[in-house]
Write a protein that holds these residues in place. Sequence first.
Motif, PDB file in Angstrom:
ATOM      1  N   ASN A   9      46.522  44.743  78.859  1.00  0.00           N
ATOM      2  CA  ASN A   9      45.365  45.386  78.228  1.00  0.00           C
ATOM      3  C   ASN A   9      44.098  44.637  78.581  1.00  0.00           C
ATOM      4  OD1 ASN A   9      46.543  47.462  76.184  1.00  0.00           O
ATOM      5  ND2 ASN A   9      47.842  45.637  76.021  1.00  0.00           N
ATOM      6  N   GLU A  27      44.558  52.513  64.791  1.00  0.00           N
ATOM      7  CA  GLU A  27      45.634  51.558  65.042  1.00  0.00           C
ATOM      8  C   GLU A  27      45.078  50.310  65.719  1.00  0.00           C
ATOM      9  OE1 GLU A  27      50.084  52.522  65.930  1.00  0.00           O
ATOM     10  OE2 GLU A  27      48.783  53.675  67.239  1.00  0.00           O
ATOM     11  N   ASP A  31      49.455  46.791  66.135  1.00  0.00           N
ATOM     12  CA  ASP A  31      50.284  47.980  65.843  1.00  0.00           C
ATOM     13  C   ASP A  31      50.888  48.536  67.130  1.00  0.00           C
ATOM     14  OD1 ASP A  31      49.527  47.912  63.130  1.00  0.00           O
ATOM     15  OD2 ASP A  31      47.801  49.254  63.461  1.00  0.00           O
ATOM     16  N   VAL A  32      50.045  48.622  68.169  1.00  0.00           N
ATOM     17  CA  VAL A  32      50.519  49.153  69.455  1.00  0.00           C
ATOM     18  C   VAL A  32      51.642  48.268  69.990  1.00  0.00           C
ATOM     19  CG1 VAL A  32      49.868  49.664  71.852  1.00  0.00           C
ATOM     20  CG2 VAL A  32      48.284  50.202  69.998  1.00  0.00           C
ATOM     21  N   GLU A  33      51.429  46.955  69.898  1.00  0.00           N
ATOM     22  CA  GLU A  33      52.461  46.026  70.391  1.00  0.00           C
ATOM     23  C   GLU A  33      53.765  46.213  69.623  1.00  0.00           C
ATOM     24  OE1 GLU A  33      51.403  41.873  70.576  1.00  0.00           O
ATOM     25  OE2 GLU A  33      53.433  41.327  71.225  1.00  0.00           O
ATOM     26  N   ASP A  35      54.868  48.864  68.044  1.00  0.00           N
ATOM     27  CA  ASP A  35      55.494  50.136  68.449  1.00  0.00           C
ATOM     28  C   ASP A  35      56.159  49.996  69.817  1.00  0.00           C
ATOM     29  OD1 ASP A  35      54.606  51.284  66.128  1.00  0.00           O
ATOM     30  OD2 ASP A  35      52.925  52.370  67.047  1.00  0.00           O
ATOM     31  N   CYS A  36      55.459  49.318  70.738  1.00  0.00           N
ATOM     32  CA  CYS A  36      56.011  49.124  72.089  1.00  0.00           C
ATOM     33  C   CYS A  36      57.287  48.287  72.029  1.00  0.00           C
ATOM     34  CB  CYS A  36      54.996  48.436  73.003  1.00  0.00           C
ATOM     35  SG  CYS A  36      53.678  49.540  73.558  1.00  0.00           S
ATOM     36  N   ILE A 102      43.615  55.349  76.248  1.00  0.00           N
ATOM     37  CA  ILE A 102      43.766  55.923  74.907  1.00  0.00           C
ATOM     38  C   ILE A 102      42.924  57.192  74.799  1.00  0.00           C
ATOM     39  CG2 ILE A 102      43.328  55.484  72.455  1.00  0.00           C
ATOM     40  CD1 ILE A 102      43.761  52.428  73.204  1.00  0.00           C
ATOM     41  N   THR A 130      47.158  56.187  71.256  1.00  0.00           N
ATOM     42  CA  THR A 130      48.031  55.039  71.540  1.00  0.00           C
ATOM     43  C   THR A 130      49.452  55.487  71.874  1.00  0.00           C
ATOM     44  OG1 THR A 130      48.416  54.808  69.178  1.00  0.00           O
ATOM     45  CG2 THR A 130      46.695  53.430  70.126  1.00  0.00           C
ATOM     46  N   GLN A 131      49.768  56.750  71.625  1.00  0.00           N
ATOM     47  CA  GLN A 131      51.088  57.268  72.022  1.00  0.00           C
ATOM     48  C   GLN A 131      51.281  57.183  73.541  1.00  0.00           C
ATOM     49  OE1 GLN A 131      51.809  61.446  71.331  1.00  0.00           O
ATOM     50  NE2 GLN A 131      54.016  61.234  71.593  1.00  0.00           N
ATOM     51  N   TYR A 133      50.989  54.713  75.404  1.00  0.00           N
ATOM     52  CA  TYR A 133      51.762  53.509  75.761  1.00  0.00           C
ATOM     53  C   TYR A 133      53.264  53.782  75.682  1.00  0.00           C
ATOM     54  CZ  TYR A 133      47.553  50.545  75.327  1.00  0.00           C
ATOM     55  OH  TYR A 133      46.317  49.964  75.484  1.00  0.00           O
ATOM     56  N   GLN A 134      53.667  54.523  74.628  1.00  0.00           N
ATOM     57  CA  GLN A 134      55.094  54.821  74.440  1.00  0.00           C
ATOM     58  C   GLN A 134      55.595  55.686  75.595  1.00  0.00           C
ATOM     59  OE1 GLN A 134      56.428  54.004  71.096  1.00  0.00           O
ATOM     60  NE2 GLN A 134      54.498  52.916  71.087  1.00  0.00           N
TER      61      GLN A 134
END
Length: 152
Positions: A9, A27, A31-33, A35-36, A102, A130-131, A133-134
């Motif tokens: 990032n 988020e 939070d992103v981390e 989820d990842c 994003i 942020t979805q 990233y998933q």
Amino acid sequence: MSRLVYVLNGPNLNLLGKRQPHIYGHETLADVEADCRKLAGELGLELRFHQSNREYEIIDWVHEARETAGGIVINPAAFTHTSVAILDALNTFDAPVIEVHISNVHKREAFRHHSYVSLRADGVIAGLGTQGYQLALRRVAKLIDEKKAPAA
Ligand code: DQA
């Protein structure tokens, strides 16, 4: 192929959640981390998750990934639009690279419409929040799995 994936990032993404939430959402990068990491566990991937405001650090992580990783997910942030050096680094990396934004950069200022990194990326995701990233991680996992599968 290695199941280690780097998620990189760029600048100002440390302020995610506080920074222009009408554009980037509420988020945080933590939070992103999280989820990842959860998804990586499900996909059997090992993750290195980094953020930096310094171009050279991102380049150094790409160099590190060259030795060890099966893929890179990168949101280069503003460096997307300026950095030939990050493009050059990614061009030395042989496995899948997925670029994530994003926001939908194509709906924004004209200077955000050009990406140096897209010249190397195997896929680009923009505007899915942020979805993205998933989805990028799922894609990298699929490409790694396909590489491993014996030829039909
Ligand atoms: C961004 C889009 C870039 O134009 C911007 O400079 C960023 C974030 C995004 O995730 O939407 O910092 O990469």
